[in-house]
Design an enzyme around this catalytic site. Structure first.
Site, PDB file in Angstrom:
ATOM      1  N   GLU A 185      -0.554  10.813   2.629  1.00 50.84           N
ATOM      2  CA  GLU A 185       0.579  10.629   2.073  1.00 50.84           C
ATOM      3  C   GLU A 185       1.409  11.830   2.329  1.00 50.84           C
ATOM      4  O   GLU A 185       0.978  12.974   2.658  1.00 50.84           O
ATOM      5  CB  GLU A 185       0.234  10.441   0.460  1.00 50.84           C
ATOM      6  N   LYS A 200      -4.288   1.297  -4.888  1.00 51.25           N
ATOM      7  CA  LYS A 200      -4.744  -0.130  -4.034  1.00 51.25           C
ATOM      8  C   LYS A 200      -5.571  -0.906  -4.771  1.00 51.25           C
ATOM      9  O   LYS A 200      -5.467  -2.308  -4.736  1.00 51.25           O
ATOM     10  CB  LYS A 200      -5.119   0.315  -2.680  1.00 51.25           C
TER      11      LYS A 200
HETATM   12  N1  HSE Z   1      -2.118   7.671   2.902  1.00 53.18           N
HETATM   13  C1  HSE Z   1      -2.872   6.052   3.251  1.00 53.18           C
HETATM   14  C2  HSE Z   1      -4.170   6.135   3.763  1.00 53.18           C
HETATM   15  C3  HSE Z   1      -1.814   5.658   4.042  1.00 53.18           C
HETATM   16  O1  HSE Z   1      -4.651   7.284   4.304  1.00 53.18           O
HETATM   17  O2  HSE Z   1      -4.890   5.297   3.801  1.00 53.18           O
HETATM   18  C4  HSE Z   1      -2.025   3.860   3.979  1.00 53.18           C
HETATM   19  O3  HSE Z   1      -1.857   3.437   2.878  1.00 53.18           O
END
Ligand code: HSE
Length: 421
Positions: A185, A200
Site C-alpha cells: 500500500e 478484506k
Molecule cells: N497491499 C496489498 C497486498 C495489495 O499486499 O495484498 C493488494 O490488495
C-alpha cells in the site's frame, strides 16, 4: 459500443489500461460489444504516456459524459474515491473498484446506492488480487451455508514472511522489495499492521453473513512483533507462521472475524502459500472445503479482476442483488476476540520439562479440560526460548490466564500465537 473511464492512473489503474489494450479484441468478444477507455482521471501529468489524450484532472468530464456507462475506480483511500464513486452510481454508471478500504468502510451504502439507481458496484479486485472470490461466494457457492473462511489475504506480508524465512532477508529489505514490485500500500503500515487484511476479511464477512462488518469490530494484529525465532520454533513443531484473516460463525449465530499471525500446520494447504500469493479456504455445508489461490497483489493480477468486473457490468443491465448486504450500526453480532478458540503456540523462557508439564497439567485441570495428548517441546537444544502447542484448544481469554499461571511458576511467556486447526 461501450465506453468506460478509469479513476487513478497509479499501479492498478495503469495496469487496467495496459491489459485492456493488450487484450482488447478478446475482451470485446467477451463483452459482446466494441469497447474503449474514454477518460482517465489523475491529478498528475503524464506527458510521455501514450494515453495522455485521455487524461483529465476534472471528474466532471466523466460524470457529465453520458457515453461513459462504467467506471473503474483504482484510486485507493476513502476520499475522494467515495465522493466520486457515489456520484457515478447516482448517475446510473456502474463502478468496478479495487479499493478495499472504500468497500470495507462504505460498502453497504454504495451497494444500496447502486441498487437505487439500477446499476452495479462490483469489487472483485478488492480481495485476493487476481483470485476470483467475491463472485464465487455469492454466485457459485450461493447454495451453501458457509460457516467459516480463513485465508492469506495480504500479499505484502506473505512475501515478507517468505523472504525472511527462505532467504534470510531482513524485514526492511523484504518490505522494500515488496514496494518495488508494486505490492505494498502507499503507506505500508496498512500491510504490516494487518489493516489491509482486516478490510478484506470485513468484505468477505459482510458478503457471506449479510451484514456490514466494520474494520473497528475486527481484532487485528500484524506481523511487526514476530521474530525469526518464533518462525523457527513453529517450524520445529510442524507449522508455518502466516498472517491469517478468518471469520467463523459461532453456535449462537454471532460471527468472530480476526486477523492474526497464526501457526498453520504443514498438513493445511495454506501453510504452503508463499511469496505474493494469497489463498482463501471456504468451508460450507455442501462443498466441505474449497480453496482459491492466486496472485494477491500487483499491477496486472489486480487489473485482471477490475477488468473482469468492467466486462460483467457492460453485459449486465440490472443490479445484481446477490452481491448485497445490509448496513449494521449495531455490531453486537460480532463476538469479542476473547471467545476465539484454538490450540495455541506458546513460546516460553527455558525451564525444566517436568516443571512445564506440571504447570500445564495444573492449569488444564483448573479449567476442567481433559488432556489427551502429551506436550511436545521444541527448541530444547537451542540457546533461546522453547515452544509448544497447547494439547487442547483454549479461548484467547483462557490463553491469557495460562500466561498468568505460567508466569506465577516463573515461566515467562514470550509469545503466543493461535494455531489454525
Ligand atoms: N497491499 C496489498 C497486498 C495489495 O499486499 O495484498 C493488494 O490488495
Amino acid at each position: 459500443m461501450a465506453n468506460f473511464a478509469v479513476l487513478g492512473f497509479g499501479v492498478v489503474g495503469s495496469g487496467v489500461v495496459e491489459l485492456f489494450y493488450k487484450n482488447k479484441k478478446h475482451i470485446e468478444e467477451k463483452a459482446g460489444t466494441e469497447m474503449e477507455v474514454k477518460k482517465i482521471l489523475d491529478l498528475r501529468d503524464f506527458p510521455d504516456s501514450p494515453y495522455r489524450d485521455k487524461l483529465t484532472t476534472n471528474m466532471d468530464d466523466i460524470l457529465n459524459d453520458d457515453s461513459i456507462t462504467v467506471v473503474a475506480e483504482c484510486m485507493g483511500g476513502v476520499e475522494p474515491a467515495y465522493t466520486y464513486v457515489k456520484a457515478c452510481l447516482e448517475r446510473g454508471k456502474s463502478v468496478s473498484s479495487s479499493n478495499k478500504e472504500l468497500v470495507a468502510k462504505k460498502g453497504a451504502e454504495l451497494l444500496a446506492c447502486a441498487a437505487a439507481h439500477n446499476c452495479n458496484f462490483f469489487f472483485e479486485a478488492s480481495v485476493g488480487g487476481a483470485i476470483p472470490i467475491i463472485r464465487p461466494l455469492h454466485k457459485c457457492l450461493a447454495a451453501n451455508d458457509i460457516h467459516e473462511i480463513s485465508g492469506i489475504l495480504n500479499g505484502t506480508t506473505n512475501f515478507i514472511l517468505a523472504k525472511m524465512i527462505s532467504d534470510n532477508m531482513s524485514f526492511d529489505d523484504a518490505l522494500k522489495l515488496a514496494q518495488e514490485n508494486g505490492y505494498a500500500e502507499k503507506d505500508p503500515t496498512a500491510d504490516v499492521e494487518g489493516f489491509d487484511a482486516c478490510r478484506k476479511i470485513c468484505i468477505l464477512s459482510s458478503l457471506v453473513f449479510g451484514k456490514h462488518v466494520y474494520p473497528e469490530s475486527v481484532y487485528t494484529k500484524g506481523i511487526t512483533s514476530l521474530t525469526l525465532e518464533d518462525v523457527e520454533l513453529a517450524k520445529l513443531l510442524g507449522g508455518a507462521v502466516k498472517l491469517i484473516a478468518s471469520v467463523k460463525r459461532l453456535e449462537d449465530g454471532r460471527i468472530l472475524p480476526s486477523v492474526m499471525p497464526t501457526v498453520v500446520p504443514f498438513h493445511n494447504m495454506l501453510s504452503h502459500v508463499d511469496d505474493v500469493f494469497n489463498a482463501v479456504m471456504v468451508n460450507g455445508d455442501g462443498i466441505d472445503k474449497a480453496m482459491f489461490y492466486g496472485r494477491g497483489a500487483g499491477k496486472l493480477p489486480t487489473a485482471s479482476a477490475v477488468l473482469g468486473d468492467v466486462i460483467d457490468e457492460i453485459k449486465h443491465e440490472r443490479t445484481v442483488f446477490s452481491q448485497m448486504w445490509a448496513d449494521a450500526a449495531d455490531q453486537s453480532f460480532v463476538a469479542p476476540i476473547g471467545e476465539r478458540s484454538s490450540r495455541m503456540f506458546v513460546k516460553i523462557s527455558k525451564a525444566e520439562p517436568e516443571k512445564i508439564t506440571q504447570a500445564l497439567s495444573e492449569f488444564f485441570r483448573s479449567q476442567n479440560i481433559a488432556l489427551k495428548a502429551k506436550v511436545q517441546l521444541a527448541g530444547m537444544h537451542n540457546d533461546g526460548c522453547i515452544a509448544f502447542f497447547t494439547p487442547a484448544p483454549l479461548t484467547m481469554h483462557q490463553a491469557d490466564q495460562l500466561a498468568a499461571a505460567l508466569s506465577a511458576d516463573e515461566i515467562h511467556v514470550c509469545a503466543m500465537l493461535p494455531v489454525l486447526d
